[in-house]
Design an enzyme around this catalytic site. Structure first.
Site, short mmCIF file in Angstrom:
data_model
loop_
_atom_site.label_atom_id
_atom_site.label_comp_id
_atom_site.label_asym_id
_atom_site.label_seq_id
_atom_site.Cartn_x
_atom_site.Cartn_y
_atom_site.Cartn_z
N GLY A 1 0.78 -1.24 0.00
CA GLY A 1 0.00 0.00 0.00
C GLY A 1 0.81 1.28 0.00
CG HIS B 1 4.78 8.07 4.79
ND1 HIS B 1 5.40 7.75 3.60
CD2 HIS B 1 3.55 7.52 4.72
CE1 HIS B 1 4.58 7.05 2.84
NE2 HIS B 1 3.44 6.89 3.51
P1 AMP Z 1 1.25 5.55 1.64
O1 AMP Z 1 0.16 5.11 0.70
O2 AMP Z 1 1.42 4.67 2.85
O3 AMP Z 1 2.56 5.76 0.88
O4 AMP Z 1 0.80 6.94 2.22
C1 AMP Z 1 0.89 8.12 1.49
C2 AMP Z 1 -0.15 9.03 2.03
O5 AMP Z 1 0.10 10.33 1.56
C3 AMP Z 1 -1.58 8.68 1.62
O6 AMP Z 1 -2.36 8.37 2.75
C4 AMP Z 1 -2.07 9.94 0.90
O7 AMP Z 1 -3.40 10.25 1.17
C5 AMP Z 1 -1.11 10.99 1.45
N1 AMP Z 1 -0.92 12.16 0.61
C6 AMP Z 1 -0.78 12.19 -0.74
N2 AMP Z 1 -0.60 13.46 -1.16
C7 AMP Z 1 -0.64 14.25 -0.05
C8 AMP Z 1 -0.52 15.64 0.17
N3 AMP Z 1 -0.31 16.52 -0.83
N4 AMP Z 1 -0.63 16.10 1.44
C9 AMP Z 1 -0.84 15.24 2.47
N5 AMP Z 1 -0.93 13.91 2.33
C10 AMP Z 1 -0.85 13.41 1.08
#
Ligand code: AMP
Length: 113
Positions: free
Chosen positions: A92, A99
């Site tokens: 995912g 992060h």
């Molecule tokens: P992952 O899928 O574990 O890599 O998490 C990445 C996260 O980043 C997802 O939950 C997205 O919703 C979030 N995300 C993507 N773009 C942004 C943004 N511009 N600001 C804040 N969160 C974001």
């Protein structure tokens, strides 16, 4: 090299709703929240994923956990929360800058989807 979304947020070139910051970490709200509180805890250093971690990063990961604990109190719902670090596409991960997700404010099921 293509630009990293989280590096752009950390640099202030893309807006993020910041909720915390230390010398080595930032925390901002997820743009697509999966719980009433959904915060991302992100190292300022660009590290692609858990898979790229080296022994020298051990204190940094500890700081991420401690920041999550603090933010759970400050912006979350206190005691009960979930921490997630998706690692790799099949798990995912969609942003390849390390992060930790801090989720709270609702009940969570197990196993996760
Ligand atoms: P992952 O899928 O574990 O890599 O998490 C990445 C996260 O980043 C997802 O939950 C997205 O919703 C979030 N995300 C993507 N773009 C942004 C943004 N511009 N600001 C804040 N969160 C974001």
């Amino acid at each position: 090299m293509s630009k990293c979304l989280f590096c752009e947020i950390i640099a202030g070139r893309i807006p993020g709703e910041m909720v915390g910051q230390t010398d080595s970490l930032v925390a901002f709200r997820d743009i697509n929240p999966q719980a009433p509180v959904h915060v991302l805890i992100v190292p300022k250093e660009h590290i692609e994923s858990m898979r790229s971690l080296e022994k020298k990063h051990a204190p940094l990961v500890g700081e991420m956990a401690l920041m999550a604990q603090q933010l759970a109190e400050d912006v979350g719902y206190g005691q009960d929360y979930r921490l997630v670090m998706n690692t790799g596409i099949n798990a995912g991960q969609s942003v390849f800058h390390l992060h930790m997700h801090l989720l709270s404010g609702r009940d969570f099921t197990w196993p996760p989807g």
